[in-house]
Design a protein around this motif. Sequence first.
Motif, PDB file in Angstrom:
ATOM      1  N   THR A   1      -2.717   9.871 -36.680  1.00 38.56           N
ATOM      2  CA  THR A   1      -3.195   9.312 -37.955  1.00 38.56           C
ATOM      3  C   THR A   1      -4.379   8.377 -37.754  1.00 38.56           C
ATOM      4  OG1 THR A   1      -0.874   9.357 -38.597  1.00 38.56           O
ATOM      5  CG2 THR A   1      -2.380   8.221 -40.087  1.00 38.56           C
ATOM      6  N   PHE A   2      -4.277   7.489 -36.768  1.00 37.73           N
ATOM      7  CA  PHE A   2      -5.279   6.415 -36.672  1.00 37.73           C
ATOM      8  C   PHE A   2      -6.289   6.572 -35.541  1.00 37.73           C
ATOM      9  CE2 PHE A   2      -1.543   4.460 -38.714  1.00 37.73           C
ATOM     10  CZ  PHE A   2      -2.136   4.117 -39.921  1.00 37.73           C
ATOM     11  N   ILE A   3      -5.974   7.310 -34.496  1.00 44.51           N
ATOM     12  CA  ILE A   3      -6.915   7.385 -33.364  1.00 44.51           C
ATOM     13  C   ILE A   3      -7.377   8.839 -33.197  1.00 44.51           C
ATOM     14  CG2 ILE A   3      -7.346   6.715 -30.964  1.00 44.51           C
ATOM     15  CD1 ILE A   3      -4.807   4.873 -31.285  1.00 44.51           C
ATOM     16  N   SER A   4      -6.750   9.575 -32.336  1.00 44.44           N
ATOM     17  CA  SER A   4      -7.067  11.007 -32.191  1.00 44.44           C
ATOM     18  C   SER A   4      -5.822  11.702 -31.642  1.00 44.44           C
ATOM     19  CB  SER A   4      -8.244  11.201 -31.241  1.00 44.44           C
ATOM     20  OG  SER A   4      -7.858  10.790 -29.957  1.00 44.44           O
ATOM     21  N   PRO A   5      -5.707  13.011 -31.840  1.00 49.20           N
ATOM     22  CA  PRO A   5      -4.484  13.683 -31.372  1.00 49.20           C
ATOM     23  C   PRO A   5      -4.307  13.541 -29.862  1.00 49.20           C
ATOM     24  CG  PRO A   5      -5.798  15.128 -32.748  1.00 49.20           C
ATOM     25  CD  PRO A   5      -6.629  13.935 -32.487  1.00 49.20           C
ATOM     26  N   LEU A   6      -3.069  13.291 -29.450  1.00 49.49           N
ATOM     27  CA  LEU A   6      -2.762  13.179 -28.016  1.00 49.49           C
ATOM     28  C   LEU A   6      -2.655  14.577 -27.420  1.00 49.49           C
ATOM     29  CD1 LEU A   6       0.050  10.514 -27.505  1.00 49.49           C
ATOM     30  CD2 LEU A   6      -2.202  10.505 -26.490  1.00 49.49           C
ATOM     31  N   GLU A   7      -3.155  14.727 -26.198  1.00 52.21           N
ATOM     32  CA  GLU A   7      -3.008  16.016 -25.528  1.00 52.21           C
ATOM     33  C   GLU A   7      -1.574  16.167 -25.033  1.00 52.21           C
ATOM     34  OE1 GLU A   7      -5.985  16.779 -22.521  1.00 52.21           O
ATOM     35  OE2 GLU A   7      -7.441  15.715 -23.753  1.00 52.21           O
ATOM     36  N   GLY A   8      -1.165  17.445 -24.906  1.00 48.65           N
ATOM     37  CA  GLY A   8       0.228  17.734 -24.549  1.00 48.65           C
ATOM     38  C   GLY A   8       0.759  16.991 -23.346  1.00 48.65           C
ATOM     39  N   LEU A   9      -0.021  16.980 -22.258  1.00 52.84           N
ATOM     40  CA  LEU A   9       0.458  16.335 -21.032  1.00 52.84           C
ATOM     41  C   LEU A   9       0.656  14.838 -21.216  1.00 52.84           C
ATOM     42  CD1 LEU A   9      -1.476  18.105 -18.139  1.00 52.84           C
ATOM     43  CD2 LEU A   9       0.981  18.035 -18.492  1.00 52.84           C
ATOM     44  N   TYR A  10      -0.214  14.229 -22.018  1.00 45.82           N
ATOM     45  CA  TYR A  10      -0.095  12.785 -22.239  1.00 45.82           C
ATOM     46  C   TYR A  10       1.127  12.461 -23.108  1.00 45.82           C
ATOM     47  CZ  TYR A  10      -4.555  12.439 -19.959  1.00 45.82           C
ATOM     48  OH  TYR A  10      -5.546  12.534 -19.020  1.00 45.82           O
ATOM     49  N   VAL A  11       1.470  13.402 -24.005  1.00 44.13           N
ATOM     50  CA  VAL A  11       2.691  13.223 -24.813  1.00 44.13           C
ATOM     51  C   VAL A  11       3.907  13.236 -23.887  1.00 44.13           C
ATOM     52  CG1 VAL A  11       4.146  14.214 -26.622  1.00 44.13           C
ATOM     53  CG2 VAL A  11       1.675  14.279 -26.859  1.00 44.13           C
ATOM     54  N   LEU A  12       3.907  14.215 -22.967  1.00 48.66           N
ATOM     55  CA  LEU A  12       5.028  14.310 -22.020  1.00 48.66           C
ATOM     56  C   LEU A  12       5.106  13.060 -21.143  1.00 48.66           C
ATOM     57  CD1 LEU A  12       4.787  18.014 -20.797  1.00 48.66           C
ATOM     58  CD2 LEU A  12       6.466  17.026 -22.335  1.00 48.66           C
ATOM     59  N   GLN A  13       3.937  12.600 -20.694  1.00 41.53           N
ATOM     60  CA  GLN A  13       3.894  11.398 -19.856  1.00 41.53           C
ATOM     61  C   GLN A  13       4.413  10.190 -20.628  1.00 41.53           C
ATOM     62  OE1 GLN A  13      -0.007   9.998 -18.743  1.00 41.53           O
ATOM     63  NE2 GLN A  13       0.655   9.610 -16.649  1.00 41.53           N
ATOM     64  N   PHE A  14       3.995  10.094 -21.885  1.00 41.65           N
ATOM     65  CA  PHE A  14       4.462   8.979 -22.719  1.00 41.65           C
ATOM     66  C   PHE A  14       5.978   9.032 -22.871  1.00 41.65           C
ATOM     67  CE2 PHE A  14       5.739   6.980 -26.646  1.00 41.65           C
ATOM     68  CZ  PHE A  14       5.107   5.752 -26.556  1.00 41.65           C
ATOM     69  N   GLN A  15       6.508  10.245 -23.047  1.00 45.66           N
ATOM     70  CA  GLN A  15       7.956  10.360 -23.241  1.00 45.66           C
ATOM     71  C   GLN A  15       8.727   9.900 -21.999  1.00 45.66           C
ATOM     72  OE1 GLN A  15       9.530  14.103 -24.621  1.00 45.66           O
ATOM     73  NE2 GLN A  15      11.312  13.049 -25.390  1.00 45.66           N
ATOM     74  N   LEU A  16       8.207  10.247 -20.830  1.00 48.38           N
ATOM     75  CA  LEU A  16       8.870   9.820 -19.589  1.00 48.38           C
ATOM     76  C   LEU A  16       8.841   8.294 -19.467  1.00 48.38           C
ATOM     77  CD1 LEU A  16       7.574  12.473 -17.009  1.00 48.38           C
ATOM     78  CD2 LEU A  16       9.773  12.414 -18.151  1.00 48.38           C
ATOM     79  N   VAL A  17       7.666   7.714 -19.783  1.00 45.78           N
ATOM     80  CA  VAL A  17       7.540   6.250 -19.710  1.00 45.78           C
ATOM     81  C   VAL A  17       8.460   5.594 -20.751  1.00 45.78           C
ATOM     82  CG1 VAL A  17       5.957   4.304 -20.016  1.00 45.78           C
ATOM     83  CG2 VAL A  17       5.198   6.320 -18.783  1.00 45.78           C
ATOM     84  N   ALA A  18       8.505   6.187 -21.948  1.00 44.83           N
ATOM     85  CA  ALA A  18       9.362   5.651 -23.015  1.00 44.83           C
ATOM     86  C   ALA A  18      10.830   5.712 -22.604  1.00 44.83           C
ATOM     87  CB  ALA A  18       9.148   6.437 -24.308  1.00 44.83           C
ATOM     88  N   PHE A  19      11.208   6.803 -21.934  1.00 47.19           N
ATOM     89  CA  PHE A  19      12.593   6.933 -21.470  1.00 47.19           C
ATOM     90  C   PHE A  19      12.931   5.827 -20.469  1.00 47.19           C
ATOM     91  CE2 PHE A  19      15.530   8.409 -18.169  1.00 47.19           C
ATOM     92  CZ  PHE A  19      16.652   8.681 -18.936  1.00 47.19           C
ATOM     93  N   LEU A  20      12.035   5.615 -19.491  1.00 45.77           N
ATOM     94  CA  LEU A  20      12.303   4.597 -18.467  1.00 45.77           C
ATOM     95  C   LEU A  20      12.296   3.198 -19.073  1.00 45.77           C
ATOM     96  CD1 LEU A  20      10.308   6.001 -15.425  1.00 45.77           C
ATOM     97  CD2 LEU A  20      12.774   5.818 -15.676  1.00 45.77           C
ATOM     98  N   GLY A  21      11.369   2.963 -19.999  1.00 45.72           N
ATOM     99  CA  GLY A  21      11.302   1.659 -20.664  1.00 45.72           C
ATOM    100  C   GLY A  21      12.561   1.391 -21.484  1.00 45.72           C
ATOM    101  N   SER A  22      12.997   2.398 -22.239  1.00 45.18           N
ATOM    102  CA  SER A  22      14.207   2.243 -23.060  1.00 45.18           C
ATOM    103  C   SER A  22      15.425   2.006 -22.172  1.00 45.18           C
ATOM    104  CB  SER A  22      14.467   3.496 -23.889  1.00 45.18           C
ATOM    105  OG  SER A  22      13.347   3.847 -24.600  1.00 45.18           O
ATOM    106  N   PHE A  23      15.514   2.757 -21.078  1.00 42.44           N
ATOM    107  CA  PHE A  23      16.653   2.608 -20.166  1.00 42.44           C
ATOM    108  C   PHE A  23      16.685   1.194 -19.574  1.00 42.44           C
ATOM    109  CE2 PHE A  23      18.626   3.301 -15.888  1.00 42.44           C
ATOM    110  CZ  PHE A  23      19.894   3.611 -16.342  1.00 42.44           C
ATOM    111  N   ALA A  24      15.501   0.704 -19.160  1.00 42.41           N
ATOM    112  CA  ALA A  24      15.431  -0.642 -18.580  1.00 42.41           C
ATOM    113  C   ALA A  24      15.836  -1.692 -19.618  1.00 42.41           C
ATOM    114  CB  ALA A  24      14.023  -0.909 -18.062  1.00 42.41           C
ATOM    115  N   CYS A  25      15.351  -1.531 -20.855  1.00 41.77           N
ATOM    116  CA  CYS A  25      15.686  -2.500 -21.920  1.00 41.77           C
ATOM    117  C   CYS A  25      17.179  -2.465 -22.230  1.00 41.77           C
ATOM    118  CB  CYS A  25      14.898  -2.197 -23.187  1.00 41.77           C
ATOM    119  SG  CYS A  25      13.200  -2.664 -23.080  1.00 41.77           S
ATOM    120  N   LEU A  26      17.747  -1.274 -22.348  1.00 38.46           N
ATOM    121  CA  LEU A  26      19.178  -1.158 -22.656  1.00 38.46           C
ATOM    122  C   LEU A  26      20.013  -1.779 -21.544  1.00 38.46           C
ATOM    123  CD1 LEU A  26      19.244   2.492 -24.030  1.00 38.46           C
ATOM    124  CD2 LEU A  26      19.874   0.464 -25.316  1.00 38.46           C
TER     125      LEU A  26
END
Lengths: 66, 144
Positions: free
Chosen positions: B115-140
Amino acid sequence: MQNTLKIQRAIKNVTQAELADAIGVSRQSINTIEKGKFVPSTMLALKFARFFEVPVEKIFILDEDD
Amino acid sequence: MIKTFLPNYTKKIAFALYLVAVVFSCIANVDSFLSGYHDASTKAEYNPKNITYDRIPNNLEKRYTWISLAFSFTGLLMYIFSKEKVEDEYMQLLRIKALTWSIVLTWLAVIFTMTFISPLEGLYVLQFQLVAFLGSFACLKRFE
């Protein structure tokens, strides 16, 4: 579900870390079970019962609405 | 249930691999850093016609980006599949919760960037998801 894990620990005079070592789980798990945030599996409940040498029902008690 | 195949010490190796990825990513993006720094310091609007930054040739930039992505994915996946010091059913529950959170966060990030910047490329979406998973796990693990 309520539990008397903290009371059982006090009776046997063991710390969370000692209990965790004996059962084979993390200290954090013991803490969350005591606070009622996490309900352990049947296997873990039986391990607690065996450790404290009491029936499972003495450690884990069902609430009326459970 | 999310299986953890690797021993706990592989977390350190995984972290080192991720750091290598960050270094390669920084080298690959030197030109972008320079143009950003110049634009900020001169308060000028970015105009690629006036000033060109080409410290790193384009083919090297691409190569370093791919190397960075490869190290990053290897590191993140190794970290995810490494065991905790004490592996028990509570850790498994936290992993499942973290997986749920990572899906939600990835969706939000993709919608926001589209919506606000530009579409993310597929690999970066996957990378973000992995980072989000590790971040969420650490926070929990830390706060729950």
